[in-house]
Design an enzyme around this catalytic site. Sequence first.
Site, PDB file in Angstrom:
ATOM      1  N   ARG A  73       0.759  -1.243  -0.221  1.00 36.33           N
ATOM      2  CA  ARG A  73      -0.063   0.074  -0.033  1.00 36.33           C
ATOM      3  C   ARG A  73       0.770   1.299   0.042  1.00 36.33           C
ATOM      4  O   ARG A  73       0.571   2.281   0.414  1.00 36.33           O
ATOM      5  CB  ARG A  73      -1.021   0.165   1.260  1.00 36.33           C
ATOM      6  CG  ARG A  73      -0.048  -0.151   2.591  1.00 36.33           C
ATOM      7  CD  ARG A  73      -1.095   0.288   3.703  1.00 36.33           C
ATOM      8  NE  ARG A  73      -0.506  -0.096   5.131  1.00 36.33           N
ATOM      9  CZ  ARG A  73      -0.764   0.421   6.199  1.00 36.33           C
ATOM     10  NH1 ARG A  73      -2.029   0.959   6.224  1.00 36.33           N
ATOM     11  NH2 ARG A  73      -0.245  -0.086   7.162  1.00 36.33           N
ATOM     12  N   LYS A  82       2.418   6.312   1.913  1.00 35.71           N
ATOM     13  CA  LYS A  82       1.684   5.026   2.515  1.00 35.71           C
ATOM     14  C   LYS A  82       0.336   5.296   2.569  1.00 35.71           C
ATOM     15  O   LYS A  82      -0.039   6.242   3.106  1.00 35.71           O
ATOM     16  CB  LYS A  82       2.270   4.871   3.919  1.00 35.71           C
ATOM     17  CG  LYS A  82       2.244   3.846   4.691  1.00 35.71           C
ATOM     18  CD  LYS A  82       3.355   3.531   5.946  1.00 35.71           C
ATOM     19  CE  LYS A  82       2.877   2.424   6.949  1.00 35.71           C
ATOM     20  NZ  LYS A  82       4.050   2.270   7.834  1.00 35.71           N
ATOM     21  N   ASP A 138      -6.334  -3.837   1.612  1.00 37.24           N
ATOM     22  CA  ASP A 138      -7.013  -2.962   0.665  1.00 37.24           C
ATOM     23  C   ASP A 138      -6.077  -1.631   0.036  1.00 37.24           C
ATOM     24  O   ASP A 138      -6.729  -1.046  -0.521  1.00 37.24           O
ATOM     25  CB  ASP A 138      -8.148  -2.446   1.476  1.00 37.24           C
ATOM     26  CG  ASP A 138      -7.920  -1.712   2.634  1.00 37.24           C
ATOM     27  OD1 ASP A 138      -6.586  -1.660   2.934  1.00 37.24           O
ATOM     28  OD2 ASP A 138      -8.782  -1.121   3.405  1.00 37.24           O
ATOM     29  N   GLY A 139      -4.818  -1.770   0.563  1.00 37.12           N
ATOM     30  CA  GLY A 139      -4.042  -0.900   0.036  1.00 37.12           C
ATOM     31  C   GLY A 139      -4.220   0.582   0.637  1.00 37.12           C
ATOM     32  O   GLY A 139      -3.447   1.634   0.310  1.00 37.12           O
ATOM     33  N   ARG A 143      15.749  -2.391   3.057  1.00 41.97           N
ATOM     34  CA  ARG A 143      15.537  -3.039   4.254  1.00 41.97           C
ATOM     35  C   ARG A 143      16.292  -4.336   4.222  1.00 41.97           C
ATOM     36  O   ARG A 143      16.822  -4.703   3.141  1.00 41.97           O
ATOM     37  CB  ARG A 143      14.037  -3.350   4.413  1.00 41.97           C
ATOM     38  CG  ARG A 143      13.215  -2.417   4.089  1.00 41.97           C
ATOM     39  CD  ARG A 143      11.872  -2.820   3.456  1.00 41.97           C
ATOM     40  NE  ARG A 143      10.965  -1.577   3.099  1.00 41.97           N
ATOM     41  CZ  ARG A 143      10.115  -1.085   4.032  1.00 41.97           C
ATOM     42  NH1 ARG A 143       9.791  -1.697   5.005  1.00 41.97           N
ATOM     43  NH2 ARG A 143       9.436   0.003   3.759  1.00 41.97           N
ATOM     44  N   ASP A 199      11.831  -6.885   7.482  1.00 42.81           N
ATOM     45  CA  ASP A 199      11.467  -5.841   6.623  1.00 42.81           C
ATOM     46  C   ASP A 199      11.269  -4.562   7.492  1.00 42.81           C
ATOM     47  O   ASP A 199      11.229  -3.537   6.649  1.00 42.81           O
ATOM     48  CB  ASP A 199       9.936  -6.257   5.950  1.00 42.81           C
ATOM     49  CG  ASP A 199       8.974  -6.601   6.745  1.00 42.81           C
ATOM     50  OD1 ASP A 199       9.258  -7.753   7.442  1.00 42.81           O
ATOM     51  OD2 ASP A 199       7.884  -5.846   6.858  1.00 42.81           O
ATOM     52  N   ASN A 200      11.441  -4.560   8.548  1.00 42.17           N
ATOM     53  CA  ASN A 200      11.230  -3.441   9.296  1.00 42.17           C
ATOM     54  C   ASN A 200      12.628  -2.919   9.897  1.00 42.17           C
ATOM     55  O   ASN A 200      12.748  -1.998  10.978  1.00 42.17           O
ATOM     56  CB  ASN A 200      10.192  -3.279  10.265  1.00 42.17           C
ATOM     57  CG  ASN A 200       8.769  -3.525   9.736  1.00 42.17           C
ATOM     58  OD1 ASN A 200       8.564  -3.093   8.473  1.00 42.17           O
ATOM     59  ND2 ASN A 200       7.617  -3.801  10.685  1.00 42.17           N
ATOM     60  N   ASP A 225       8.722   2.257  10.306  1.00 44.65           N
ATOM     61  CA  ASP A 225       7.706   1.705  10.211  1.00 44.65           C
ATOM     62  C   ASP A 225       7.119   1.742  11.686  1.00 44.65           C
ATOM     63  O   ASP A 225       6.952   0.515  12.356  1.00 44.65           O
ATOM     64  CB  ASP A 225       7.714   0.346   9.533  1.00 44.65           C
ATOM     65  CG  ASP A 225       7.522   0.330   8.189  1.00 44.65           C
ATOM     66  OD1 ASP A 225       7.057   1.502   7.479  1.00 44.65           O
ATOM     67  OD2 ASP A 225       7.560  -0.789   7.334  1.00 44.65           O
TER      68      ASP A 225
HETATM   69  P1  AMP Z   1       3.810  -3.168   8.018  1.00 38.97           P
HETATM   70  O1  AMP Z   1       3.202  -3.594   9.213  1.00 38.97           O
HETATM   71  O2  AMP Z   1       3.264  -1.884   7.629  1.00 38.97           O
HETATM   72  O3  AMP Z   1       5.414  -3.327   8.066  1.00 38.97           O
HETATM   73  O4  AMP Z   1       3.484  -4.088   6.859  1.00 38.97           O
HETATM   74  C1  AMP Z   1       3.861  -5.448   6.387  1.00 38.97           C
HETATM   75  C2  AMP Z   1       3.322  -5.815   4.943  1.00 38.97           C
HETATM   76  O5  AMP Z   1       1.879  -5.737   4.945  1.00 38.97           O
HETATM   77  C3  AMP Z   1       3.946  -4.737   3.838  1.00 38.97           C
HETATM   78  O6  AMP Z   1       4.082  -5.641   3.035  1.00 38.97           O
HETATM   79  C4  AMP Z   1       2.889  -3.949   3.775  1.00 38.97           C
HETATM   80  O7  AMP Z   1       2.970  -3.414   2.239  1.00 38.97           O
HETATM   81  C5  AMP Z   1       1.487  -4.962   3.867  1.00 38.97           C
HETATM   82  N1  AMP Z   1       0.357  -4.228   4.422  1.00 38.97           N
HETATM   83  C6  AMP Z   1       0.005  -3.638   5.588  1.00 38.97           C
HETATM   84  N2  AMP Z   1      -1.411  -3.139   5.617  1.00 38.97           N
HETATM   85  C7  AMP Z   1      -1.856  -3.197   4.052  1.00 38.97           C
HETATM   86  C8  AMP Z   1      -2.727  -2.896   3.320  1.00 38.97           C
HETATM   87  N3  AMP Z   1      -3.822  -2.370   4.147  1.00 38.97           N
HETATM   88  N4  AMP Z   1      -3.006  -3.337   2.296  1.00 38.97           N
HETATM   89  C9  AMP Z   1      -1.967  -3.738   1.652  1.00 38.97           C
HETATM   90  N5  AMP Z   1      -0.937  -4.279   1.928  1.00 38.97           N
HETATM   91  C10 AMP Z   1      -0.637  -4.021   3.350  1.00 38.97           C
HETATM   92 MG    MG Z   2       6.793  -2.598   7.158  1.00 39.87          MG
END
Ligand code: AMP
Ligand code: MG
Length: 476
Positions: free
Chosen positions: A94, A114, A126-127, A185, A249-250, A259
């Site tokens: 997203r 983001k 849902d992005g 990352r 990834d973080n 993040d």
């Molecule tokens: P994060 O927890 O923000 O580090 O995200 C972990 C993974 O989940 C990453 O690949 C994000 O792009 C994906 N992600 C988190 N929330 C969404 C969302 N609402 N729609 C699509 N991808 C998401």
């Molecule tokens: Mg992340």
Amino acid sequence: MTAARTLFEFDNAYARELPGLSVPWTAAPAPQPRLLVLNEELAAELGTDAARLREPAGVALLLGHGLPDGATPVAQAYAGHQFGSYVPRLGDGRALLLGEVIDTEGRRRDVHLKGSGRTPFARGGDGKAVVGPMLREYLIGEAMHGLGIPTTRGLAVVATGEEVLRERGPLPGAVLCRVAASHLRVGTFQFAAASGDRAVLRALTDHAVARHHPGASPLEFFRRVVHAQAELVARWMLVGFVHGVLNTDNTTISGETIDYGPCAFMDAYDPATVFSSIDHGRRYAYGNQPAIVQWNLARLAESILPLIDDDTDAAVAAATAVLGEFTDVHQAHLDEGMAAKLGLAAPDRELAADLLELLHAQRVDYTGFFRALAAGTARSLFAEPEPFDAWAARRAASLPADPVAVAASMDRVNPLYVPRNHRVEDALTAATGGDLAPFHELLDAVSRPYEQRPGLEAHTGPAPAGGAPHVTYCGT
Ligand code: AMP
Ligand code: MG
């Protein structure tokens, strides 16, 4: 278009040099954009005009619309270990990298969105993103920056005017525009390594080296990342910060915090502190952070082994030795940081460890303790003051002579204002309902955390006892 062109001149080295590690993509439309917060200081650093970013064309740009000619927004690919389990394809589900800007000091900075809509990496998501968590990331990033801790920073949060469905009902949508030294990352390297294409891994490493540690060999590059992360985590520990989701990834290559999800600053000192509602195993508890980040760095080492030495045994031996440096580097930063917090002329590891044990045993507020120590009022924070008296007598024996200078030096490193959990929740709830005043007050407090100012007393302590324990949710 010309307005946008002069607001940001985007380069796109990542997209250009690493075509296999991203997908060109465009931001989703937003029905009714409304700028919620703009970082004027950061805009100036980027060499752009804050007043014009507030105009409709500027706000559109902060959503990824009306980009200058030649901009190539991309969704970045990465893999990652999430809570210890390997996921081969995560990526920006997203998010979008709009491009890179060379700032007024000549540094290359990523401008990234983001909440800008589904991408090919969205999986079931849902992005979208919503107002509360995006303001939260902005706020905590500014708090970290104010504390002098390396971090990505929010440039703006724009409400989209769209309703986004979340577990607990519809919420106002938002896009965060953030700026980072890079979005490379550990998971980016895992993805490149897993591709099996040595050229891709080589290109990524060359890009990262050129960007962060010019001239370094792959092994030296790894060493610099290890040292940067060892220091970063020490800085977190010193301010009582719990990241909450230290997946690979973080964990950045730049050494910036990234993040901000279910993160928080701990109130009562307890190494087992966890805030995330999904971290049942306490994997990412406060006290586990150094070991977890070192574990993540081992995943980075594995990814680049073939570049370190053609002979795998030699590569493993060299990388293992460098990874082992994490512990000493981290501990040295902790020792020095603790000495400064306590006003000592030289580190005293045992004195610091004994203090933490005392704070833990009597559940003393971590942030509040150090300011109280400088002010001479710390004793009142202990239900049972005698063990503190004994500790304070030991400390007194190794203090420099001038007590006024000691107190002043302590106040320069011990924050008075951190984003207290209950204050953050109140501010975000109000903002979600349309009232941004509490958010701006809190932002003001934590942006200059060491400087006592009238009217901000409510930000200096934990929630009154008896409330429910603080929990943060990943549903962002
Ligand atoms: P994060 O927890 O923000 O580090 O995200 C972990 C993974 O989940 C990453 O690949 C994000 O792009 C994906 N992600 C988190 N929330 C969404 C969302 N609402 N729609 C699509 N991808 C998401
Ligand atoms: Mg992340």
